[in-house]
Scaffold this motif. Sequence first.
Motif, PDB file in Angstrom:
ATOM      1  N   GLY A  60       0.764  -1.236   0.000  1.00 39.32           N
ATOM      2  CA  GLY A  60       0.000   0.000   0.000  1.00 39.32           C
ATOM      3  C   GLY A  60       0.794   1.285   0.000  1.00 39.32           C
ATOM      4  O   GLY A  60       0.282   2.348   0.379  1.00 39.32           O
ATOM      5  N   VAL A  61       2.036   1.231  -0.448  1.00 42.40           N
ATOM      6  CA  VAL A  61       2.868   2.431  -0.525  1.00 42.40           C
ATOM      7  C   VAL A  61       2.470   3.236  -1.761  1.00 42.40           C
ATOM      8  O   VAL A  61       2.190   2.661  -2.824  1.00 42.40           O
ATOM      9  N   SER A  62       2.436   4.546  -1.658  1.00 40.78           N
ATOM     10  CA  SER A  62       2.069   5.371  -2.805  1.00 40.78           C
ATOM     11  C   SER A  62       3.129   5.267  -3.898  1.00 40.78           C
ATOM     12  O   SER A  62       4.291   4.954  -3.631  1.00 40.78           O
ATOM     13  N   ARG A  63       2.723   5.541  -5.137  1.00 40.16           N
ATOM     14  CA  ARG A  63       3.665   5.479  -6.255  1.00 40.16           C
ATOM     15  C   ARG A  63       4.835   6.443  -6.042  1.00 40.16           C
ATOM     16  O   ARG A  63       5.988   6.094  -6.295  1.00 40.16           O
ATOM     17  N   ALA A  64       4.537   7.643  -5.570  1.00 32.46           N
ATOM     18  CA  ALA A  64       5.590   8.644  -5.373  1.00 32.46           C
ATOM     19  C   ALA A  64       6.593   8.186  -4.314  1.00 32.46           C
ATOM     20  O   ALA A  64       7.813   8.308  -4.501  1.00 32.46           O
ATOM     21  N   GLU A  65       6.081   7.642  -3.210  1.00 35.41           N
ATOM     22  CA  GLU A  65       6.966   7.175  -2.144  1.00 35.41           C
ATOM     23  C   GLU A  65       7.793   5.981  -2.602  1.00 35.41           C
ATOM     24  O   GLU A  65       8.999   5.895  -2.331  1.00 35.41           O
ATOM     25  N   ALA A  66       7.160   5.048  -3.316  1.00 40.23           N
ATOM     26  CA  ALA A  66       7.872   3.870  -3.802  1.00 40.23           C
ATOM     27  C   ALA A  66       8.951   4.257  -4.813  1.00 40.23           C
ATOM     28  O   ALA A  66      10.056   3.715  -4.794  1.00 40.23           O
ATOM     29  N   THR A  67       8.646   5.204  -5.686  1.00 43.75           N
ATOM     30  CA  THR A  67       9.620   5.650  -6.681  1.00 43.75           C
ATOM     31  C   THR A  67      10.811   6.328  -6.020  1.00 43.75           C
ATOM     32  O   THR A  67      11.969   6.089  -6.396  1.00 43.75           O
ATOM     33  N   ALA A  68      10.539   7.166  -5.022  1.00 38.66           N
ATOM     34  CA  ALA A  68      11.628   7.844  -4.316  1.00 38.66           C
ATOM     35  C   ALA A  68      12.528   6.831  -3.612  1.00 38.66           C
ATOM     36  O   ALA A  68      13.764   6.943  -3.653  1.00 38.66           O
ATOM     37  N   ARG A  69      11.923   5.838  -2.971  1.00 33.66           N
ATOM     38  CA  ARG A  69      12.689   4.794  -2.295  1.00 33.66           C
ATOM     39  C   ARG A  69      13.482   3.978  -3.307  1.00 33.66           C
ATOM     40  O   ARG A  69      14.652   3.641  -3.077  1.00 33.66           O
ATOM     41  N   ALA A  70      12.881   3.667  -4.448  1.00 31.73           N
ATOM     42  CA  ALA A  70      13.565   2.894  -5.480  1.00 31.73           C
ATOM     43  C   ALA A  70      14.789   3.630  -6.004  1.00 31.73           C
ATOM     44  O   ALA A  70      15.855   3.028  -6.195  1.00 31.73           O
ATOM     45  N   GLN A  71      14.671   4.907  -6.236  1.00 25.53           N
ATOM     46  CA  GLN A  71      15.804   5.696  -6.723  1.00 25.53           C
ATOM     47  C   GLN A  71      16.945   5.695  -5.720  1.00 25.53           C
ATOM     48  O   GLN A  71      18.123   5.607  -6.078  1.00 25.53           O
ATOM     49  N   GLU A  72      16.585   5.756  -4.450  1.00 25.77           N
ATOM     50  CA  GLU A  72      17.587   5.729  -3.387  1.00 25.77           C
ATOM     51  C   GLU A  72      18.324   4.394  -3.350  1.00 25.77           C
ATOM     52  O   GLU A  72      19.562   4.349  -3.277  1.00 25.77           O
ATOM     53  N   VAL A  73      17.566   3.302  -3.428  1.00 27.48           N
ATOM     54  CA  VAL A  73      18.170   1.969  -3.349  1.00 27.48           C
ATOM     55  C   VAL A  73      18.988   1.666  -4.598  1.00 27.48           C
ATOM     56  O   VAL A  73      20.096   1.117  -4.513  1.00 27.48           O
ATOM     57  N   LEU A  74      18.477   2.020  -5.776  1.00 32.74           N
ATOM     58  CA  LEU A  74      19.226   1.782  -7.007  1.00 32.74           C
ATOM     59  C   LEU A  74      20.532   2.552  -7.022  1.00 32.74           C
ATOM     60  O   LEU A  74      21.575   2.032  -7.462  1.00 32.74           O
ATOM     61  N   ALA A  75      20.512   3.773  -6.541  1.00 29.97           N
ATOM     62  CA  ALA A  75      21.737   4.571  -6.482  1.00 29.97           C
ATOM     63  C   ALA A  75      22.757   3.922  -5.552  1.00 29.97           C
ATOM     64  O   ALA A  75      23.968   3.935  -5.827  1.00 29.97           O
ATOM     65  N   ARG A  76      22.282   3.339  -4.486  1.00 31.78           N
ATOM     66  CA  ARG A  76      23.167   2.668  -3.525  1.00 31.78           C
ATOM     67  C   ARG A  76      23.946   1.540  -4.180  1.00 31.78           C
ATOM     68  O   ARG A  76      25.090   1.264  -3.826  1.00 31.78           O
ATOM     69  N   PHE A  77      23.325   0.892  -5.169  1.00 30.90           N
ATOM     70  CA  PHE A  77      23.962  -0.235  -5.838  1.00 30.90           C
ATOM     71  C   PHE A  77      24.521   0.118  -7.212  1.00 30.90           C
ATOM     72  O   PHE A  77      24.822  -0.763  -8.012  1.00 30.90           O
ATOM     73  N   GLY A  78      24.626   1.395  -7.502  1.00 35.61           N
ATOM     74  CA  GLY A  78      25.178   1.814  -8.779  1.00 35.61           C
ATOM     75  C   GLY A  78      24.288   1.498  -9.958  1.00 35.61           C
ATOM     76  O   GLY A  78      24.769   1.367 -11.089  1.00 35.61           O
ATOM     77  N   MET A  79      22.986   1.425  -9.722  1.00 35.93           N
ATOM     78  CA  MET A  79      22.040   1.068 -10.775  1.00 35.93           C
ATOM     79  C   MET A  79      21.060   2.199 -11.075  1.00 35.93           C
ATOM     80  O   MET A  79      20.038   1.986 -11.729  1.00 35.93           O
TER      81      MET A  79
END
Length: 248
Positions: free
Chosen positions: A110-129
């Motif tokens: 039930g996470v909002s699209r905006a919140e999920a996208t922001a979290r995804a960008q953070e995690v992908l950056a952490r792994f160089g992706m």
Amino acid sequence: MTPMIEIDEVTKYFGTKLVLDRVSLTVNRHEVVCLIGASGSGKSTLLRCVNRLVAHDYGTIRLDGVPVDDPRFGKTGLQKRAGIVFQSYNLFPHMTVLENITLAPRRVHGVSRAEATARAQEVLARFGMDGFAQAYPEQLSGGQQQRVAIARALMTKPDVLLLDEITAALDPELVGEVLAIIRGLKDAGMTMMIVTHEMGFARDCADRVAFLSDGMILEEGPPDRIFGAPEQPRTRAFLDRIIASGRL
């Protein structure tokens, strides 16, 4: 030390076949425990029992003091707190990287699209992706796909990460980049339970190693002792085969 995973006398049958035989193991908070042993020894089944992908028959498994079959976890609470990554990446081929890793947070938790996208960008950056958010799985190397799979497991900020032979499907030259990610997670304090055939990685990264054979933990302890002076004959025989094959 504070226990995060407590496995007490856990037994599991598949039909009449005994797969786990009264297994007991504790993984403390911020600890990395590697499970080693031959194929078919019960390692992956034990891992799946921790987050109830497989239901055990007898015994108790607790996550942070709560039995994993407790209704308080609800349908998705346990999977949110215990992320799991498999050797096959299990990415949806018709979805972009961003869509793959935000799907469960949005649809299941039930996470909002905006919140999920922001979290995804953070995690992908952490792994160089971070430059691959709009790429499709077929456009990525095996190592990159596995990094995306790990990123997906971290999207819910789990307390525990369960890793099941995550380098088994990779070409040898890609194994190192994925293991480097795991070392980084260890340095950040992530509690991890890892099934691996990478004995060098287990020796270098684990706080403790547990050797399984025929559904039982025959011995466990610090890597230096397990790899340098194993007490059980079956452990010694297993490691001798690994050494003879040049994998340690």
